[in-house]
Design a protein around this motif. Structure first.
Motif, PDB file in Angstrom:
ATOM      1  N   SER A 115      21.369 -10.975 -31.071  1.00  0.00           N
ATOM      2  CA  SER A 115      20.199 -10.119 -30.866  1.00  0.00           C
ATOM      3  C   SER A 115      20.356  -9.255 -29.626  1.00  0.00           C
ATOM      4  O   SER A 115      20.086  -8.042 -29.647  1.00  0.00           O
ATOM      5  N   ILE A 116      20.804  -9.871 -28.528  1.00  0.00           N
ATOM      6  CA  ILE A 116      20.971  -9.116 -27.288  1.00  0.00           C
ATOM      7  C   ILE A 116      22.013  -8.020 -27.463  1.00  0.00           C
ATOM      8  O   ILE A 116      21.834  -6.888 -26.983  1.00  0.00           O
ATOM      9  N   GLU A 117      23.089  -8.335 -28.176  1.00  0.00           N
ATOM     10  CA  GLU A 117      24.141  -7.330 -28.392  1.00  0.00           C
ATOM     11  C   GLU A 117      23.592  -6.114 -29.146  1.00  0.00           C
ATOM     12  O   GLU A 117      23.924  -4.965 -28.826  1.00  0.00           O
ATOM     13  N   ILE A 118      22.730  -6.350 -30.137  1.00  0.00           N
ATOM     14  CA  ILE A 118      22.157  -5.232 -30.900  1.00  0.00           C
ATOM     15  C   ILE A 118      21.264  -4.386 -30.003  1.00  0.00           C
ATOM     16  O   ILE A 118      21.349  -3.149 -29.999  1.00  0.00           O
ATOM     17  N   PHE A 119      20.407  -5.042 -29.237  1.00  0.00           N
ATOM     18  CA  PHE A 119      19.495  -4.283 -28.373  1.00  0.00           C
ATOM     19  C   PHE A 119      20.245  -3.555 -27.254  1.00  0.00           C
ATOM     20  O   PHE A 119      19.841  -2.459 -26.845  1.00  0.00           O
ATOM     21  N   ARG A 120      21.316  -4.145 -26.764  1.00  0.00           N
ATOM     22  CA  ARG A 120      22.092  -3.459 -25.731  1.00  0.00           C
ATOM     23  C   ARG A 120      22.703  -2.174 -26.278  1.00  0.00           C
ATOM     24  O   ARG A 120      22.782  -1.157 -25.567  1.00  0.00           O
ATOM     25  N   ARG A 121      23.104  -2.191 -27.548  1.00  0.00           N
ATOM     26  CA  ARG A 121      23.634  -0.977 -28.162  1.00  0.00           C
ATOM     27  C   ARG A 121      22.556   0.088 -28.311  1.00  0.00           C
ATOM     28  O   ARG A 121      22.859   1.279 -28.414  1.00  0.00           O
ATOM     29  N   MET A 122      21.290  -0.335 -28.320  1.00  0.00           N
ATOM     30  CA  MET A 122      20.178   0.606 -28.427  1.00  0.00           C
ATOM     31  C   MET A 122      19.699   1.090 -27.052  1.00  0.00           C
ATOM     32  O   MET A 122      18.730   1.846 -26.972  1.00  0.00           O
ATOM     33  N   GLY A 123      20.360   0.632 -25.986  1.00  0.00           N
ATOM     34  CA  GLY A 123      20.029   1.114 -24.650  1.00  0.00           C
ATOM     35  C   GLY A 123      19.076   0.246 -23.864  1.00  0.00           C
ATOM     36  O   GLY A 123      18.609   0.653 -22.794  1.00  0.00           O
ATOM     37  N   PHE A 124      18.778  -0.980 -24.341  1.00  0.00           N
ATOM     38  CA  PHE A 124      17.867  -1.861 -23.624  1.00  0.00           C
ATOM     39  C   PHE A 124      18.629  -2.632 -22.546  1.00  0.00           C
ATOM     40  O   PHE A 124      19.720  -3.144 -22.785  1.00  0.00           O
ATOM     41  N   ALA A 125      18.010  -2.741 -21.367  1.00  0.00           N
ATOM     42  CA  ALA A 125      18.544  -3.558 -20.286  1.00  0.00           C
ATOM     43  C   ALA A 125      17.891  -4.937 -20.324  1.00  0.00           C
ATOM     44  O   ALA A 125      16.801  -5.107 -20.881  1.00  0.00           O
ATOM     45  N   LEU A 126      18.544  -5.926 -19.727  1.00  0.00           N
ATOM     46  CA  LEU A 126      18.011  -7.285 -19.683  1.00  0.00           C
ATOM     47  C   LEU A 126      17.111  -7.454 -18.470  1.00  0.00           C
ATOM     48  O   LEU A 126      17.419  -6.990 -17.375  1.00  0.00           O
ATOM     49  N   ALA A 127      15.977  -8.142 -18.668  1.00  0.00           N
ATOM     50  CA  ALA A 127      15.058  -8.467 -17.574  1.00  0.00           C
ATOM     51  C   ALA A 127      14.747  -9.953 -17.638  1.00  0.00           C
ATOM     52  O   ALA A 127      14.766 -10.562 -18.703  1.00  0.00           O
ATOM     53  N   ASP A 128      14.441 -10.537 -16.474  1.00  0.00           N
ATOM     54  CA  ASP A 128      14.201 -11.975 -16.409  1.00  0.00           C
ATOM     55  C   ASP A 128      13.004 -12.247 -15.512  1.00  0.00           C
ATOM     56  O   ASP A 128      12.657 -11.431 -14.647  1.00  0.00           O
ATOM     57  N   GLY A 129      12.370 -13.403 -15.721  1.00  0.00           N
ATOM     58  CA  GLY A 129      11.223 -13.789 -14.920  1.00  0.00           C
ATOM     59  C   GLY A 129      11.021 -15.291 -14.971  1.00  0.00           C
ATOM     60  O   GLY A 129      11.678 -15.988 -15.747  1.00  0.00           O
ATOM     61  N   PRO A 130      10.091 -15.828 -14.173  1.00  0.00           N
ATOM     62  CA  PRO A 130       9.910 -17.281 -14.086  1.00  0.00           C
ATOM     63  C   PRO A 130       9.217 -17.863 -15.313  1.00  0.00           C
ATOM     64  O   PRO A 130       8.371 -17.213 -15.933  1.00  0.00           O
ATOM     65  N   ASP A 131       9.564 -19.109 -15.658  1.00  0.00           N
ATOM     66  CA  ASP A 131       8.884 -19.817 -16.744  1.00  0.00           C
ATOM     67  C   ASP A 131       7.498 -20.289 -16.297  1.00  0.00           C
ATOM     68  O   ASP A 131       6.572 -20.360 -17.106  1.00  0.00           O
ATOM     69  N   ILE A 132       7.356 -20.636 -15.008  1.00  0.00           N
ATOM     70  CA  ILE A 132       6.050 -21.044 -14.468  1.00  0.00           C
ATOM     71  C   ILE A 132       5.362 -19.793 -13.934  1.00  0.00           C
ATOM     72  O   ILE A 132       5.866 -19.139 -13.030  1.00  0.00           O
ATOM     73  N   GLU A 133       4.199 -19.488 -14.490  1.00  0.00           N
ATOM     74  CA  GLU A 133       3.513 -18.233 -14.195  1.00  0.00           C
ATOM     75  C   GLU A 133       2.092 -18.477 -13.688  1.00  0.00           C
ATOM     76  O   GLU A 133       1.616 -19.617 -13.638  1.00  0.00           O
ATOM     77  N   ASP A 134       1.421 -17.376 -13.320  1.00  0.00           N
ATOM     78  CA  ASP A 134      -0.005 -17.438 -12.997  1.00  0.00           C
ATOM     79  C   ASP A 134      -0.788 -16.783 -14.132  1.00  0.00           C
ATOM     80  O   ASP A 134      -0.222 -16.096 -14.990  1.00  0.00           O
ATOM     81  N   GLU A 135      -2.091 -17.012 -14.150  1.00  0.00           N
ATOM     82  CA  GLU A 135      -2.927 -16.515 -15.243  1.00  0.00           C
ATOM     83  C   GLU A 135      -2.946 -14.997 -15.294  1.00  0.00           C
ATOM     84  O   GLU A 135      -3.060 -14.402 -16.371  1.00  0.00           O
ATOM     85  N   TRP A 136      -2.821 -14.341 -14.146  1.00  0.00           N
ATOM     86  CA  TRP A 136      -2.898 -12.874 -14.160  1.00  0.00           C
ATOM     87  C   TRP A 136      -1.735 -12.281 -14.943  1.00  0.00           C
ATOM     88  O   TRP A 136      -1.924 -11.421 -15.806  1.00  0.00           O
ATOM     89  N   HIS A 137      -0.517 -12.734 -14.661  1.00  0.00           N
ATOM     90  CA  HIS A 137       0.631 -12.178 -15.370  1.00  0.00           C
ATOM     91  C   HIS A 137       0.646 -12.586 -16.833  1.00  0.00           C
ATOM     92  O   HIS A 137       1.109 -11.829 -17.690  1.00  0.00           O
ATOM     93  N   CYS A 138       0.155 -13.795 -17.130  1.00  0.00           N
ATOM     94  CA  CYS A 138       0.222 -14.299 -18.502  1.00  0.00           C
ATOM     95  C   CYS A 138      -0.911 -13.769 -19.380  1.00  0.00           C
ATOM     96  O   CYS A 138      -0.715 -13.562 -20.582  1.00  0.00           O
TER      97      CYS A 138
END
Length: 338
Positions: A115-138
């Motif tokens: 899946s990542i390989e297909i999206f990378r060919r479409m110009g998407f970059a990878l982004a990452d974030g924490p698994d433990i979140e606060d209510e505002w972001h979620c």
């Protein structure tokens, strides 16, 4: 008459040659070359010798040290060679070899990479974030205030301090917009968590790839083109893709994505694989408040977002009937993907 250093050398060489094992050899090494050894002691005495004797004694001392060191290394090599020869002598070459199983990527990992390989060919970059979140972001940043019924549908696990395990990787989209001005085109792969009863199609932890594209004049046509391309690259060029109106609080209009694939057990049928839509202006406004500027002015920018369930896609692609098989570590199941 020989010098005491020459006698010391001869004694050391005889002792090293007569060493019966590595332990005895180590004792001899410490005796002669250790910090308090005989050769080292001579080195300390050099400063007390008359000036005219130092060059002669110094040269002899170096020769003795080199000879003892070389003898120890040679004897060590002999011991190693004896060990290796003994080990080889005990090997029965008539026995069959020991088989070594070659591992393979877990089917979910294979799905991630494809899946990542297909999206990378479409110009998407990878982004990452924490698994433990606060209510505002979620929730709040995604146009889901506390009284919104969507919060009940996405019941999750809460920590004592009020934080929670994210219910989707849309939180990464919010964090990306907080830190990066438009235009942006990112995908956010990762785990998500919900308080679900575990059965063949539901789990408390599952995996997603969420995507976000913000630019000038982004439309539903752009969204459909991207997801149709992805589905056909993943499942094959003859895969049918269908978009059905739905409701998500963070997109408007919102669409569910269905595919019809021969990989489905029991024949072809439509199955829902993703949620998507045009980013709601309220989401941009929340991001602007967090940034303290108007970088994501909804009058200027538009965008689309989508969320793909990796577990469900893997079930379709590999014809897997039960979601729980992914986490049971049953080699009979995993060997099918080796």
């Amino acid at each position: 008459m020989s010098h005491p250093l020459e006698q010391l050398r001869d004694d050391a060489l005889r002792e090293i040659e007569s060493a019966t094992d590595e332990q005895v050899l180590e004792i001899a090494r410490v005796k002669y070359l250790g910090r308090s050894g005989s050769v080292s002691t001579w080195g300390e005495q050099m400063k007390t010798l008359p000036k005219e004797e130092k060059p002669v004694i110094g040269k002899l001392l170096n020769e003795v040290r080199n000879a003892v060191t070389a003898a120890i290394e040679t004897r060590n090599a002999q011991f190693r060679s004896q060990k290796e020869s003994g080990a080889l002598a005990r090997i029965d070459i008539s026995l069959p070899g020991t088989p070594h199983e070659i591992g393979a990527l877990h089917p979910l990992t294979q799905m991630w990479e494809r899946s990542i390989e297909i999206f990378r060919r479409m110009g998407f970059a990878l982004a990452d974030g924490p698994d433990i979140e606060d209510e505002w972001h979620c929730f709040d940043a995604l146009n889901t205030p506390p009284e919104h019924p969507a919060r009940t549908e996405q019941d999750t696990f809460y920590l004592p301090d009020g934080r929670l395990l994210r219910t989707h990787t849309s939180t990464v989209q919010v964090r990306t917009m907080e830190s990066t001005p438009p235009p942006i085109r990112v995908i956010a792969p990762g785990a998500a968590y919900r308080n679900e009863e575990i059965d063949a199609t539901h789990a408390a932890q599952f995996h997603q790839i969420e995507g976000l594209y913000v630019d000038d004049n982004v439309s539903v046509a752009d969204l459909k083109g991207a997801l149709e391309f992805f589905m056909r690259e993943l499942f094959g060029s003859d895969t049918a893709v269908q978009f059905r109106p739905h409701f998500f609080p963070f997109t408007e209009p919102s669409l569910e994505v269905y595919v019809k694939s021969k990989a489905l057990k029991g024949g072809e049928q439509w199955i829902e694989v993703a949620g998507s839509g045009i980013v709601h202006p309220a989401v941009f406004e929340q991001v602007n408040k967090a940034r303290g500027d108007k970088a994501y002015d909804p009058e200027k920018w538009s965008g689309y977002a989508f969320g793909l369930g990796m577990d469900r896609l893997a079930m379709i692609l590999f014809d897997i009937p039960d979601l729980r098989l992914f986490a049971q570590n049953d080699l009979r199941f995993l060997r099918q993907f080796a």
